[in-house]
Design a protein around this motif. Structure first.
Motif, PDB file in Angstrom:
ATOM      1  N   HIS A   3       0.857  -1.183   0.000  1.00 12.14           N
ATOM      2  CA  HIS A   3       0.000   0.000   0.000  1.00 12.14           C
ATOM      3  C   HIS A   3       0.893   1.233   0.000  1.00 12.14           C
ATOM      4  N   HIS A   4       0.689   2.086  -0.970  1.00 10.78           N
ATOM      5  CA  HIS A   4       1.465   3.326  -1.063  1.00 10.78           C
ATOM      6  C   HIS A   4       0.810   4.356  -0.157  1.00 10.78           C
ATOM      7  N   LEU A   5       1.535   4.839   0.834  1.00 11.81           N
ATOM      8  CA  LEU A   5       0.981   5.782   1.801  1.00 11.81           C
ATOM      9  C   LEU A   5       1.172   7.230   1.385  1.00 11.81           C
ATOM     10  N   TYR A  30       6.882  -0.002   8.138  1.00 15.68           N
ATOM     11  CA  TYR A  30       6.868   0.628   6.824  1.00 15.68           C
ATOM     12  C   TYR A  30       8.208   0.416   6.148  1.00 15.68           C
ATOM     13  N   TRP A  46       5.645   3.007   2.198  1.00 19.42           N
ATOM     14  CA  TRP A  46       4.818   1.857   1.851  1.00 19.42           C
ATOM     15  C   TRP A  46       4.653   0.951   3.069  1.00 19.42           C
ATOM     16  N   ALA A  53      -1.823  -0.352   6.943  1.00 16.02           N
ATOM     17  CA  ALA A  53      -2.022   0.764   6.023  1.00 16.02           C
ATOM     18  C   ALA A  53      -3.091   1.712   6.556  1.00 16.02           C
ATOM     19  N   GLU A  54      -4.178   1.167   7.066  1.00 17.43           N
ATOM     20  CA  GLU A  54      -5.253   2.013   7.612  1.00 17.43           C
ATOM     21  C   GLU A  54      -4.760   2.813   8.814  1.00 17.43           C
ATOM     22  N   ALA A  56      -1.624   3.606   9.520  1.00 18.48           N
ATOM     23  CA  ALA A  56      -0.623   4.576   9.064  1.00 18.48           C
ATOM     24  C   ALA A  56      -1.300   5.762   8.383  1.00 18.48           C
ATOM     25  N   ARG A  57      -2.332   5.519   7.613  1.00 15.72           N
ATOM     26  CA  ARG A  57      -3.043   6.630   6.952  1.00 15.72           C
ATOM     27  C   ARG A  57      -3.703   7.557   7.970  1.00 15.72           C
TER      28      ARG A  57
END
Length: 120
Positions: A3-5, A30, A46, A53-54, A56-57
């Motif tokens: 997943h690209h952050l 990451y 990433w 990912a959720e 980190a976002r």
């Protein structure tokens, strides 16, 4: 699946360092790819896991809200003290440099347009 952050192209070093510290502090697993020198690859932060990912976002969203407020306050302070401004402020603070830049622009534009002016 990765997943690209966040894209790292045109990101200031201090912001990237703060994001790295944020991820380290919250133990986000990451990895980072640097942007290419020629601008072919974007680089970025990433993660592999969907849940990671959720999380980190959410951390990035909160960080970016706070950074926006800090940068806006710094800009407003600069406007109030006269350190930040537009073209007119540049003329007032550095008139010789501003006139030299205008002269250089005019010379370059003249040289660039000279072949087209001679055609007409």
């Amino acid at each position: 699946m990765p997943h690209h952050l966040m894209n790292l192209r045109h990101v200031p070093d201090d912001e990237a360092d703060e994001i790295r510290a944020l991820f380290e502090e919250h133990e986000v697993n990451y990895y980072e790819t640097p942007p290419s020198f020629w601008g072919i690859s974007m680089g970025g932060f990433w993660v592999h896991d969907d849940d990671e990912a959720e999380r980190a976002r959410q951390l990035l969203d909160e960080y970016q809200r706070q950074r926006l407020q800090r940068q806006r306050q710094a800009y407003e302070r600069g406007l109030a003290t006269g350190e930040v401004g537009g073209v007119w402020n540049l003329f007032r603070r550095h008139p010789v440099r501003a006139l030299a830049a205008i002269l250089a622009i005019a010379v370059i534009a003249g040289i660039s347009l000279l072949p087209f002016i001679r055609i007409g």
